[in-house]
Design an enzyme around this catalytic site. Structure first.
Site: not given
Length: 135
Positions: A15, A44, A56
């Site tokens: 941030d 993957w 998932p």
């Protein structure tokens, strides 16, 4: 023995005050998980494109202990805690300079990318995961 890797905490992960923006941690964690599967012999790219297997996330429980700051090196430890028929329970510990920043309990499931239903871990992948199982 846990799987270990490191990642820098970059400007775009923080941030405006320079503190890690927690959703960025999740994006980084996906890269660590992808690296773990590659290290286990199941990149993957091959799982997805050739074998049509997805992994998932079905559960993710994070606990934050200390803030991470722009420029930190994040040290990841990934532990395999349990292997089910199609599920895989993991634990992550993420530190910087020896200080635990956050930890997570994480469950993924093997699924068919054609039917989107769970499937048993293929024997070769199960064996690779079992070799990493913490006892």
């Amino acid at each position: 023995m846990p799987f270990r890797t490191s990642r820098p905490l970059r400007f775009g992960d923080c941030d405006p005050s320079g503190i890690a923006y927690f959703p960025s941690y999740l994006n980084i964690l996906v890269g660590v998980l992808e690296e773990f599967f590659g290290d286990a012999g199941a990149p993957w790219k091959d799982l997805i494109a050739e074998r049509r297997i997805g992994t998932p996330t079905v559960r993710l429980d994070l606990t934050f202990a200390h803030p991470g700051f722009h420029g930190d090196t994040l040290d990841f430890e990934l532990f395999v805690r349990r292997i089910g028929r199609s599920s895989l329970d993991l634990e992550h510990k993420v530190s910087a300079a020896g200080t635990l920043l956050w930890s997570a309990r994480h469950s993924v499931v093997a699924t068919s990318l054609d039917t989107h239903k769970s499937l048993a871990w293929p024997d070769d992948l199960r064996a690779a995961l079992e070799s990493r199982l913490e006892t």
